[in-house]
Design a protein around this motif. Structure first.
Motif, PDB file in Angstrom:
ATOM      1  N   VAL A  72       0.850  -1.190   0.000  1.00 30.41           N
ATOM      2  CA  VAL A  72       0.000   0.000   0.000  1.00 30.41           C
ATOM      3  C   VAL A  72       0.887   1.242   0.000  1.00 30.41           C
ATOM      4  N   LYS A  73       0.661   2.102  -0.994  1.00 32.44           N
ATOM      5  CA  LYS A  73       1.411   3.351  -1.074  1.00 32.44           C
ATOM      6  C   LYS A  73       0.455   4.519  -0.873  1.00 32.44           C
ATOM      7  N   GLU A  74       0.788   5.388   0.081  1.00 28.92           N
ATOM      8  CA  GLU A  74      -0.055   6.547   0.387  1.00 28.92           C
ATOM      9  C   GLU A  74       0.549   7.806  -0.228  1.00 28.92           C
ATOM     10  N   ASN A  75      -0.314   8.586  -0.907  1.00 29.20           N
ATOM     11  CA  ASN A  75       0.122   9.859  -1.486  1.00 29.20           C
ATOM     12  C   ASN A  75      -0.807  10.956  -0.940  1.00 29.20           C
ATOM     13  N   ASP A  81      -6.315  21.021   7.520  1.00 26.88           N
ATOM     14  CA  ASP A  81      -7.264  22.116   7.713  1.00 26.88           C
ATOM     15  C   ASP A  81      -7.944  22.557   6.417  1.00 26.88           C
ATOM     16  N   ILE A  82      -7.467  22.066   5.274  1.00 25.97           N
ATOM     17  CA  ILE A  82      -8.122  22.396   4.002  1.00 25.97           C
ATOM     18  C   ILE A  82      -9.374  21.552   3.804  1.00 25.97           C
ATOM     19  N   ILE A  83      -9.391  20.372   4.405  1.00 24.18           N
ATOM     20  CA  ILE A  83     -10.510  19.444   4.194  1.00 24.18           C
ATOM     21  C   ILE A  83     -11.656  19.798   5.130  1.00 24.18           C
ATOM     22  N   PRO A  84     -12.836  20.115   4.590  1.00 26.39           N
ATOM     23  CA  PRO A  84     -13.976  20.438   5.456  1.00 26.39           C
ATOM     24  C   PRO A  84     -14.369  19.239   6.314  1.00 26.39           C
ATOM     25  N   ASP A  85     -14.775  19.513   7.541  1.00 24.59           N
ATOM     26  CA  ASP A  85     -15.197  18.440   8.442  1.00 24.59           C
ATOM     27  C   ASP A  85     -16.358  17.642   7.851  1.00 24.59           C
ATOM     28  N   ALA A  86     -17.171  18.302   7.003  1.00 24.88           N
ATOM     29  CA  ALA A  86     -18.377  17.657   6.465  1.00 24.88           C
ATOM     30  C   ALA A  86     -18.062  16.422   5.634  1.00 24.88           C
ATOM     31  N   ILE A  87     -16.861  16.356   5.038  1.00 31.52           N
ATOM     32  CA  ILE A  87     -16.582  15.215   4.159  1.00 31.52           C
ATOM     33  C   ILE A  87     -15.509  14.279   4.702  1.00 31.52           C
ATOM     34  N   LYS A  88     -14.960  14.570   5.874  1.00 34.69           N
ATOM     35  CA  LYS A  88     -13.893  13.707   6.405  1.00 34.69           C
ATOM     36  C   LYS A  88     -14.389  12.293   6.655  1.00 34.69           C
ATOM     37  N   ALA A 101      -5.276  -8.247  -5.983  1.00 35.12           N
ATOM     38  CA  ALA A 101      -4.200  -7.285  -6.235  1.00 35.12           C
ATOM     39  C   ALA A 101      -3.080  -7.480  -5.213  1.00 35.12           C
ATOM     40  N   ASN A 102      -1.865  -7.061  -5.601  1.00 36.14           N
ATOM     41  CA  ASN A 102      -0.752  -7.051  -4.642  1.00 36.14           C
ATOM     42  C   ASN A 102      -0.154  -5.654  -4.498  1.00 36.14           C
ATOM     43  N   TYR A 103      -0.833  -4.677  -5.130  1.00 38.92           N
ATOM     44  CA  TYR A 103      -0.346  -3.298  -5.035  1.00 38.92           C
ATOM     45  C   TYR A 103      -1.544  -2.344  -5.080  1.00 38.92           C
ATOM     46  N   VAL A 104      -1.578  -1.415  -4.129  1.00 35.73           N
ATOM     47  CA  VAL A 104      -2.644  -0.417  -4.056  1.00 35.73           C
ATOM     48  C   VAL A 104      -2.004   0.944  -3.853  1.00 35.73           C
ATOM     49  N   GLU A 105      -2.538   1.929  -4.564  1.00 33.98           N
ATOM     50  CA  GLU A 105      -2.040   3.298  -4.423  1.00 33.98           C
ATOM     51  C   GLU A 105      -3.210   4.199  -4.038  1.00 33.98           C
ATOM     52  N   ILE A 106      -2.971   5.016  -3.002  1.00 31.96           N
ATOM     53  CA  ILE A 106      -4.007   5.908  -2.485  1.00 31.96           C
ATOM     54  C   ILE A 106      -3.546   7.347  -2.666  1.00 31.96           C
ATOM     55  N   PHE A 107      -4.436   8.190  -3.234  1.00 32.74           N
ATOM     56  CA  PHE A 107      -4.153   9.617  -3.413  1.00 32.74           C
ATOM     57  C   PHE A 107      -5.230  10.421  -2.691  1.00 32.74           C
ATOM     58  N   LEU A 108      -4.816  11.391  -1.931  1.00 29.58           N
ATOM     59  CA  LEU A 108      -5.730  12.387  -1.367  1.00 29.58           C
ATOM     60  C   LEU A 108      -5.086  13.735  -1.609  1.00 29.58           C
ATOM     61  N   ARG A 109      -5.762  14.568  -2.427  1.00 35.57           N
ATOM     62  CA  ARG A 109      -5.114  15.815  -2.834  1.00 35.57           C
ATOM     63  C   ARG A 109      -6.161  16.850  -3.237  1.00 35.57           C
ATOM     64  N   LYS A 110      -5.679  18.088  -3.325  1.00 33.44           N
ATOM     65  CA  LYS A 110      -6.494  19.179  -3.866  1.00 33.44           C
ATOM     66  C   LYS A 110      -6.092  19.375  -5.316  1.00 33.44           C
ATOM     67  N   ARG A 111      -7.104  19.340  -6.203  1.00 31.82           N
ATOM     68  CA  ARG A 111      -6.794  19.400  -7.631  1.00 31.82           C
ATOM     69  C   ARG A 111      -7.921  20.148  -8.353  1.00 31.82           C
ATOM     70  N   ASN A 112      -7.554  21.234  -9.063  1.00 22.40           N
ATOM     71  CA  ASN A 112      -8.530  22.031  -9.811  1.00 22.40           C
ATOM     72  C   ASN A 112      -9.712  22.452  -8.931  1.00 22.40           C
ATOM     73  N   ASN A 113      -9.383  22.985  -7.761  1.00 25.43           N
ATOM     74  CA  ASN A 113     -10.392  23.465  -6.817  1.00 25.43           C
ATOM     75  C   ASN A 113     -11.335  22.364  -6.355  1.00 25.43           C
ATOM     76  N   ARG A 114     -10.839  21.135  -6.344  1.00 23.96           N
ATOM     77  CA  ARG A 114     -11.607  19.998  -5.854  1.00 23.96           C
ATOM     78  C   ARG A 114     -10.733  19.177  -4.907  1.00 23.96           C
ATOM     79  N   ILE A 115     -11.379  18.523  -3.979  1.00 21.34           N
ATOM     80  CA  ILE A 115     -10.689  17.552  -3.147  1.00 21.34           C
ATOM     81  C   ILE A 115     -10.956  16.173  -3.734  1.00 21.34           C
ATOM     82  N   GLU A 116      -9.891  15.437  -4.020  1.00 28.19           N
ATOM     83  CA  GLU A 116     -10.017  14.141  -4.695  1.00 28.19           C
ATOM     84  C   GLU A 116      -9.438  13.029  -3.835  1.00 28.19           C
TER      85      GLU A 116
END
Length: 440
Positions: free
Chosen positions: A323-326, A332-339, A359-374
């Motif tokens: 598991v790879k975390e990105n 504080d950018i993430i609103p409490d409403a969606i955590k 699967a033997n490999y998983v990649e996780i992304f949590l980021r701000k992109r184009n005014n969206r949280i993805e």
């Protein structure tokens, strides 16, 4: 000589009459062309009947012309004239009081389709416009199409033409054309009204569907919130109740064993020694249940710390999956409403990977992109046909994918699933900052 002059006068009179007939025939043709043009271009009833009257006087050579339209109760609904002026109002008043003139009585209240009055001054004593017919005759015709009476048309015409049967037929043709034009306008008006009614019904239905959808979304949002609150309550009860009770029992057993050491034979203490690992295992099981229900770390430290803890727990259980975390966003950018939604979607996605993907490999992304949280989770597993999965009924494809999608959309986000056989799977849940809403 006198006979010669009489023949000459008769010849000139015949020529004059023929010229008059030719002139009138040309007027008839011009009038027919004008009437046909009005039928094609006319869209509204009142302007159309006014144009008909003016055309008949201007092109047909009639002294005057007037049209009266009535409803099924013989009430006047529209009128138009050319050449009668305000005198037509007197005829309208007579219709209202049921004191019909001769032509109105025959045409509107009887079944007479056409009538000619040779001398209106003598035959139509109570007619308010009979003075306009001095030296003229009159013709009246029903405006009727497909057995529906729309009204009547009356004109003042030179007496010589009022006796002409060809003129009668042409006049009746004009009346039929006018009636057809009125029928066409009525049909078109009904079509517009029907379309307007359908549009209004459709708009009402769409508004109601939208309202119901919003209501259902609110109810679903409240249900999600209630579920989380209930999970939190049960988690707290298990931790503070059973969890602490088990810890206390374990501590008491261990203390008792320590106090009885050397005083009681070891063989007699074996049951108590066996109880300690069972109590430890029960405590761990309660802790696992508590964390699965609602990890306290989510409320205490936030979503980023929770993701880190969850991934460590996942790797401890499924050690064969890398598991790879990105994490490319600040807490504080993430609103409490969606955590909570981010955590639940990640939790469900990872559980699906462990159960189904190979699967033997998983990649996780949590980021701000184009005014969206993805949030993106992708694996290198066997994959599946995403279109087939999304096409089947929700009850058949299980809660996993449906739950992630509905949770994302109910919280104002969008959900994308991409998967191909032997090419892995990727899910993406994203929320625009402008569209985020708190789950009530």
């Amino acid at each position: 000589m006198e006979s010669h002059n009489l023949n000459k006068d008769k010849y000139h009179n015949n020529i004059s009459l023929e010229q008059q007939k030719i002139g009138h025939l040309n007027a008839v043709l011009n009038s027919i062309r004008e009437v046909n043009r009005l039928i094609v271009t006319g869209k509204k009833r009142e302007p159309l009947i006014k144009a008909f009257c003016e055309s008949l006087v201007r092109n047909r050579g009639y002294h005057n012309a007037w049209i009266i339209l009535i409803d099924e109760y013989n009430r006047v609904i529209a009128s138009a004239e050319a050449g009668t002026g305000r005198d037509l109002n007197e005829i309208l008043k007579k219709i209202e009081t049921r004191d019909f003139t001769l032509c109105c009585r025959n045409i509107l209240t009887h079944t007479k389709e056409f009538m000619v009055i040779q001398n209106p001054l003598e035959e139509c004593v109570n007619c308010p416009v009979n003075h306009m017919h001095d030296g003229q005759g009159s013709m009246s015709a029903r405006l009727e199409h497909d057995k529906k009476l729309y009204g009547m048309l009356t004109v003042s015409v030179p007496t010589v033409f009022s006796r002409d049967t060809e003129e009668h037929e042409l006049f009746k043709d004009v009346a039929d054309d006018i009636a057809f034009a009125l029928h066409s306008i009525e049909v078109e008006e009904k079509r517009r009204q029907t379309e307007a009614a359908l549009r209004e019904t459709r708009d009402k239905l769409e508004r109601r569907v939208k309202e119901r959808t919003n209501e259902l979304e609110m109810l679903s949002s409240k249900l999600l919130n209630a579920q989380e609150e209930e999970r939190k309550r049960i988690s707290g009860d298990l931790h503070d109740g059973i969890g602490q009770c088990l810890s206390a029992v374990k501590f008491m057993v261990e203390t008792a064993l320590e106090n009885m050491k050397g005083k009681v034979p070891d063989s007699d203490l074996k049951p108590l020694h066996a109880l300690v690992p069972l109590l430890r295992e029960a405590s761990e099981e309660v802790r696992t249940i508590v964390m699965n229900l609602r990890p306290s770390i989510l409320d205490d430290l936030g979503i980023l710390a929770t993701i880190g803890w969850f991934c460590r727990q996942f790797k401890a259980v499924y050690s064969y999956i890398e598991v790879k975390e990105n994490i490319e966003i600040e807490e504080d950018i993430i609103p409490d409403a969606i955590k909570t939604h981010i955590f639940r979607i990640l939790q469900e996605a990872m559980n699906n990977i462990a159960k189904h993907s190979k699967a033997n490999y998983v990649e996780i992304f949590l980021r701000k992109r184009n005014n969206r949280i993805e949030l993106t989770v992708k694996d290198n597993g066997t994959g599946f046909n995403a279109q087939d999965i999304m096409a089947v009924k929700a009850s058949e494809k299980g809660f996993g994918i449906t739950g992630m999608k509905e949770r994302t959309e109910l919280s104002g986000g969008s959900f994308i699933l991409v998967s191909r056989l032997n090419k892995g799977t990727k899910i993406r849940a994203s929320w625009a900052f402008a569209c985020m809403r708190t789950i009530l």
